[in-house]
Design a protein around this motif. Sequence first.
Motif, PDB file in Angstrom:
ATOM      1  N   MET A   1      16.729  46.258  43.259  1.00 59.34           N
ATOM      2  CA  MET A   1      17.976  45.644  42.786  1.00 59.34           C
ATOM      3  C   MET A   1      18.087  44.215  43.322  1.00 59.34           C
ATOM      4  N   THR A   2      18.341  43.246  42.435  1.00 62.34           N
ATOM      5  CA  THR A   2      18.496  41.867  42.868  1.00 62.34           C
ATOM      6  C   THR A   2      19.779  41.719  43.665  1.00 62.34           C
ATOM      7  N   GLU A   3      19.677  41.117  44.820  1.00 62.80           N
ATOM      8  CA  GLU A   3      20.849  40.967  45.675  1.00 62.80           C
ATOM      9  C   GLU A   3      21.644  39.730  45.281  1.00 62.80           C
ATOM     10  N   VAL A   4      22.949  39.830  45.392  1.00 60.14           N
ATOM     11  CA  VAL A   4      23.842  38.708  45.164  1.00 60.14           C
ATOM     12  C   VAL A   4      24.650  38.507  46.422  1.00 60.14           C
ATOM     13  N   LYS A   5      24.639  37.313  46.949  1.00 64.30           N
ATOM     14  CA  LYS A   5      25.389  37.064  48.173  1.00 64.30           C
ATOM     15  C   LYS A   5      26.877  37.167  47.920  1.00 64.30           C
ATOM     16  N   ALA A   6      27.550  37.912  48.781  1.00 67.00           N
ATOM     17  CA  ALA A   6      29.001  37.980  48.688  1.00 67.00           C
ATOM     18  C   ALA A   6      29.568  36.650  49.140  1.00 67.00           C
ATOM     19  N   ASN A   7      30.631  36.189  48.507  1.00 62.08           N
ATOM     20  CA  ASN A   7      31.281  34.964  48.937  1.00 62.08           C
ATOM     21  C   ASN A   7      32.778  35.200  48.919  1.00 62.08           C
ATOM     22  N   GLN A   8      33.528  34.115  49.026  1.00 61.95           N
ATOM     23  CA  GLN A   8      34.975  34.264  49.124  1.00 61.95           C
ATOM     24  C   GLN A   8      35.631  34.483  47.762  1.00 61.95           C
ATOM     25  N   GLY A   9      34.836  34.449  46.690  1.00 63.63           N
ATOM     26  CA  GLY A   9      35.396  34.671  45.370  1.00 63.63           C
ATOM     27  C   GLY A   9      35.768  36.127  45.157  1.00 63.63           C
ATOM     28  N   ASP A  10      36.551  36.391  44.127  1.00 67.44           N
ATOM     29  CA  ASP A  10      36.970  37.759  43.854  1.00 67.44           C
ATOM     30  C   ASP A  10      35.898  38.503  43.062  1.00 67.44           C
ATOM     31  N   ALA A  11      36.110  39.796  42.879  1.00 64.31           N
ATOM     32  CA  ALA A  11      35.136  40.631  42.180  1.00 64.31           C
ATOM     33  C   ALA A  11      34.938  40.136  40.754  1.00 64.31           C
ATOM     34  N   TYR A  12      36.008  39.763  40.093  1.00 64.52           N
ATOM     35  CA  TYR A  12      35.918  39.269  38.726  1.00 64.52           C
ATOM     36  C   TYR A  12      34.982  38.067  38.643  1.00 64.52           C
ATOM     37  N   GLY A  13      35.192  37.102  39.517  1.00 62.66           N
ATOM     38  CA  GLY A  13      34.386  35.891  39.504  1.00 62.66           C
ATOM     39  C   GLY A  13      32.926  36.159  39.784  1.00 62.66           C
ATOM     40  N   GLN A  14      32.668  37.086  40.701  1.00 59.46           N
ATOM     41  CA  GLN A  14      31.288  37.377  41.063  1.00 59.46           C
ATOM     42  C   GLN A  14      30.547  38.122  39.948  1.00 59.46           C
ATOM     43  N   ILE A  15      31.231  39.053  39.289  1.00 55.92           N
ATOM     44  CA  ILE A  15      30.590  39.765  38.182  1.00 55.92           C
ATOM     45  C   ILE A  15      30.353  38.805  37.019  1.00 55.92           C
ATOM     46  N   LEU A  16      31.336  37.950  36.744  1.00 56.18           N
ATOM     47  CA  LEU A  16      31.191  36.973  35.666  1.00 56.18           C
ATOM     48  C   LEU A  16      30.019  36.048  35.947  1.00 56.18           C
ATOM     49  N   GLU A  17      29.873  35.616  37.192  1.00 58.67           N
ATOM     50  CA  GLU A  17      28.760  34.744  37.562  1.00 58.67           C
ATOM     51  C   GLU A  17      27.427  35.458  37.396  1.00 58.67           C
ATOM     52  N   ALA A  18      27.401  36.754  37.734  1.00 63.47           N
ATOM     53  CA  ALA A  18      26.173  37.537  37.586  1.00 63.47           C
ATOM     54  C   ALA A  18      25.780  37.664  36.111  1.00 63.47           C
ATOM     55  N   ILE A  19      26.774  37.785  35.224  1.00 66.96           N
ATOM     56  CA  ILE A  19      26.494  37.830  33.784  1.00 66.96           C
ATOM     57  C   ILE A  19      26.020  36.467  33.307  1.00 66.96           C
TER      58      ILE A  19
ATOM     59  N   LEU B   1      36.399  45.007  36.221  1.00 65.98           N
ATOM     60  CA  LEU B   1      35.788  45.553  35.012  1.00 65.98           C
ATOM     61  C   LEU B   1      36.816  45.711  33.901  1.00 65.98           C
ATOM     62  N   GLN B   2      38.004  46.158  34.259  1.00 67.96           N
ATOM     63  CA  GLN B   2      39.074  46.304  33.267  1.00 67.96           C
ATOM     64  C   GLN B   2      39.441  44.945  32.667  1.00 67.96           C
ATOM     65  N   ARG B   3      39.498  43.934  33.509  1.00 67.43           N
ATOM     66  CA  ARG B   3      39.832  42.592  33.043  1.00 67.43           C
ATOM     67  C   ARG B   3      38.742  42.049  32.112  1.00 67.43           C
ATOM     68  N   LEU B   4      37.488  42.263  32.478  1.00 67.64           N
ATOM     69  CA  LEU B   4      36.375  41.797  31.657  1.00 67.64           C
ATOM     70  C   LEU B   4      36.322  42.533  30.317  1.00 67.64           C
ATOM     71  N   GLU B   5      36.693  43.814  30.337  1.00 70.89           N
ATOM     72  CA  GLU B   5      36.739  44.577  29.092  1.00 70.89           C
ATOM     73  C   GLU B   5      37.849  44.046  28.189  1.00 70.89           C
ATOM     74  N   THR B   6      39.003  43.740  28.776  1.00 73.05           N
ATOM     75  CA  THR B   6      40.124  43.185  28.013  1.00 73.05           C
ATOM     76  C   THR B   6      39.732  41.873  27.341  1.00 73.05           C
ATOM     77  N   GLN B   7      38.878  41.095  28.014  1.00 76.06           N
ATOM     78  CA  GLN B   7      38.431  39.802  27.474  1.00 76.06           C
ATOM     79  C   GLN B   7      37.231  39.945  26.536  1.00 76.06           C
ATOM     80  N   SER B   8      36.837  41.206  26.265  1.00 74.59           N
ATOM     81  CA  SER B   8      35.728  41.519  25.354  1.00 74.59           C
ATOM     82  C   SER B   8      34.372  41.069  25.883  1.00 74.59           C
ATOM     83  N   LEU B   9      34.274  40.838  27.187  1.00 72.35           N
ATOM     84  CA  LEU B   9      32.983  40.523  27.789  1.00 72.35           C
ATOM     85  C   LEU B   9      32.206  41.800  28.094  1.00 72.35           C
ATOM     86  N   LEU B  10      32.931  42.900  28.212  1.00 77.87           N
ATOM     87  CA  LEU B  10      32.321  44.216  28.368  1.00 77.87           C
ATOM     88  C   LEU B  10      32.809  45.097  27.226  1.00 77.87           C
TER      89      LEU B  10
END
Length: 218
Positions: free
Chosen positions: A1-19, A50-59
Amino acid sequence: MTEVKANQGDAYGQILEAIDSGIYRPGDRLVENELAERFGMSRTPIREALQRLETQSLLTRDGRSLIVASLDHNQLSELYTVRGALEGLAARLASRHATPEEVRVLREMLEADRALVDDPKALSRANRRFHRQIHLASHNRFLVQQLDLVHRSMALLASTSLEVEGRSRDTMDEHEQIVAAIEAGDSDTAEAALREHISRAFRTRLKVDALKTEKASI
């Protein structure tokens, strides 16, 4: 699994960045506990993201699973139509309201980006920063918000049109025309140049998709 460094951003921002960076691509399944482990946080903020990303139709849903959405031909066309209109408006407003400092930053970005023409992925990231700077130079917060939504959806594209041979250099020439018009305060030319820039990117992407479809059918 590719690691992603945790930072001060929120979960939404980090998942969006990973996409956006291609760690998760269209069709990939996103699982709460795996994401929580990857980002080093509890499942609650992951679930909310995840719920927010689904609402925005990204998921989208695939049975009970959430997967990264993909864009069909009609959705892609709709996205580029809206993007062209909004980006063109941003350039028009930037030509009227950009400060000398903002124009200088655009110039500096343009010169720095020329060194990246042989690195499509790096240039793609720089391209997003360049366009974002034009959005901000429009000095219209509501327009910037709408363009943020459009560019989030651009993360669903599995590749960049800058990977096509010659497109990177053409993009730099197009950026030069856009900045020159903004600098000159020529709102009509600035809007037309940016709209044509988006149209060319769309045409390039359509050609790439057509070739992929043709190869898949052989």
